[in-house]
Design an enzyme around this catalytic site. Structure first.
Site, mmCIF file in Angstrom:
data_model
loop_
_atom_site.group_PDB
_atom_site.id
_atom_site.type_symbol
_atom_site.label_atom_id
_atom_site.label_comp_id
_atom_site.label_asym_id
_atom_site.label_seq_id
_atom_site.Cartn_x
_atom_site.Cartn_y
_atom_site.Cartn_z
ATOM 1 N N ASP A 78 37.074 32.242 36.575
ATOM 2 C CA ASP A 78 36.869 32.836 35.254
ATOM 3 C C ASP A 78 38.064 32.543 34.359
ATOM 4 O O ASP A 78 39.188 32.373 34.845
ATOM 5 C CB ASP A 78 36.650 34.350 35.367
ATOM 6 C CG ASP A 78 37.784 35.043 36.111
ATOM 7 O OD1 ASP A 78 37.751 35.056 37.359
ATOM 8 O OD2 ASP A 78 38.721 35.536 35.453
ATOM 9 N N GLU A 107 34.327 33.513 50.366
ATOM 10 C CA GLU A 107 35.253 32.387 50.302
ATOM 11 C C GLU A 107 35.546 31.817 51.695
ATOM 12 O O GLU A 107 35.794 30.625 51.860
ATOM 13 C CB GLU A 107 36.572 32.832 49.652
ATOM 14 C CG GLU A 107 36.441 33.343 48.219
ATOM 15 C CD GLU A 107 37.625 34.214 47.767
ATOM 16 O OE1 GLU A 107 37.719 34.483 46.562
ATOM 17 O OE2 GLU A 107 38.445 34.636 48.619
#
Lengths: 263, 263
Positions: free
Chosen positions: B221, B34
């Site tokens: 998700d 990230e």
């Protein structure tokens, strides 16, 4: 510095840490009820000029006892809610900040815990942890799963255990006082005899910063028993704290004058 | 100093913090995947002389971008296991140590998260958190229960939200990637749209030390969907990280030249 000299220096530093008598100890205790009898016992005073930054509620009690500089670190009361700052976040922060400020030779993490009767634990028993691990950090991705559990051996203290005749068991840590079915599965996998809310966090930080740590945990409630945990915990807290503090006092007496390798 | 002067000083300090342009920002990101695109984007370099103590794996990337001193803090890889140091213990430690070392005017906690489709979240959506709380710290004793949940309002940023057109939702934090039935109950009680593993810990420490904080979370998700979380998370991590990093870049662009009260 040449590689050879560096190697010698590291060896000396390592030997020095283990073979010089323990001078400064930090005792990390999450609840004021658990900490105050020891503050009185060792005749400690609250630090008027906090070694911690403005804003944090963490409290240091300090003084000398025999050959030891003793610091009891209590994470204090939550500024908004007024209850003891229990759990892994506060425990990791005070461990880190205490090591940075005080450079202790030894940490003792003392507190109350739940015990498993199936593993032989009874109310008032005092355990020294042989191993610590987390039971509420489930990350089902290979290797991350091991990071979550973060299982570690505690400092080996064979002489202390023999002399003080304390029970030994594995400690499992999580941020909840209760035990959910999924926690129970992880605690069983950790082969734990005692369950607390701080130990593995203290262990994690202390290992990063290379400070040997002893975990002393006294059983306030039987997790696999009939009574609700919160009720049993509150009922037994005062009485069991007396047993905890007596055990910590004996540990401190034993540590005095010794080096880490002699524990 | 007389009480009156002290009061004036405090008032000046408070006003100063809110009304002076933001100069130093700390961006806390748990995973290297990230963090690295943002390191490249802002042309940051790894600090060769760590501001953190020996032994910790925490990494600081820093540089200047327009009028800002930007620090991306990544808690690094676990020294023993080699995986990113995710979760609340590492997040609280790096938040504390970064504030101590760098005294930022603003913290941005950026990362991926699970989203709830029932609350309108879809893969790749980027949320700014309006509120943060924990969902895995159950302490069923009055007031301790509130301490465990530790619900907090995030910094109010109405102008940033309007300008950047980002989604807004409540964030719930826990140390597990999965969601157990008892976690689900707590997440529902927290009214959460997104679920992560760091936010509430960063919020706790930042509030103690009075540093305003923005939470930017991108959905990898769907927690209440059909696919297993770990699989869906890994499948979407790279693509969603691009959306996250784009959003963080826009937040940084917006922050540049403004004071906290203008956000």
């Amino acid at each position: 510095m040449a590689p050879h000299d560096e190697a010698v220096k590291v060896a000396e530093e390592t030997t020095g840490t283990v073979s010089k008598p323990i001078s400064t100890i930090v005792i990390i205790i999450a609840m004021q009820t658990e900490a105050l009898p020891l503050v009185t016992k060792f005749n400690l005073v609250e630090d008027p000029n906090s070694v911690f930054p403005k804003g944090v509620p963490w409290v240091r009690y300090y003084g000398t006892y025999k050959d030891l500089n003793i610091n009891i670190i209590w994470p204090g009361k939550d500024p908004a809610l007024g209850v003891d700052c229990v759990g892994t976040v506060s425990a990791s922060l005070v461990t880190y900040a205490s090591i940075q400020a005080l450079q202790p030779d030894l940490i003792i993490n003392a507190g109350t815990a739940g015990g498993f009767k199936e593993k032989g634990a009874g109310i008032g028993d005092v355990y020294v942890a042989s191993d610590v691990a987390f039971h509420d950090r489930r990350i089902p991705i290979p290797v991350f799963d091991l990071y979550g559990v973060c299982a570690k051996r505690a400092l080996s203290t064979p002489n202390l255990l023999k002399e003080l005749n304390l029970k030994v068991g594995k400690l499992s840590t999580g941020d909840s006082l209760d035990m959910s079915p999924i926690d129970e599965k992880s605690i069983t996998a950790n082969d734990a005899t005692v369950k607390d809310m701080e130990g593995a966090a203290v262990a994690y930080v202390a290992e990063l910063l290379s400070v040997p740590t002893i975990f002393v945990k006294a059983v306030t409630d039987i997790v696999d028993g009939d009574k609700p945990t919160a009720e049993e915990f509150l009922q037994n807290l005062i009485a069991v704290t007396a047993a905890l503090d007596q055990a910590v006092t004996r540990v401190v007496e034993f540590v005095n004058g010794k080096c880490v390798a002699e524990l």
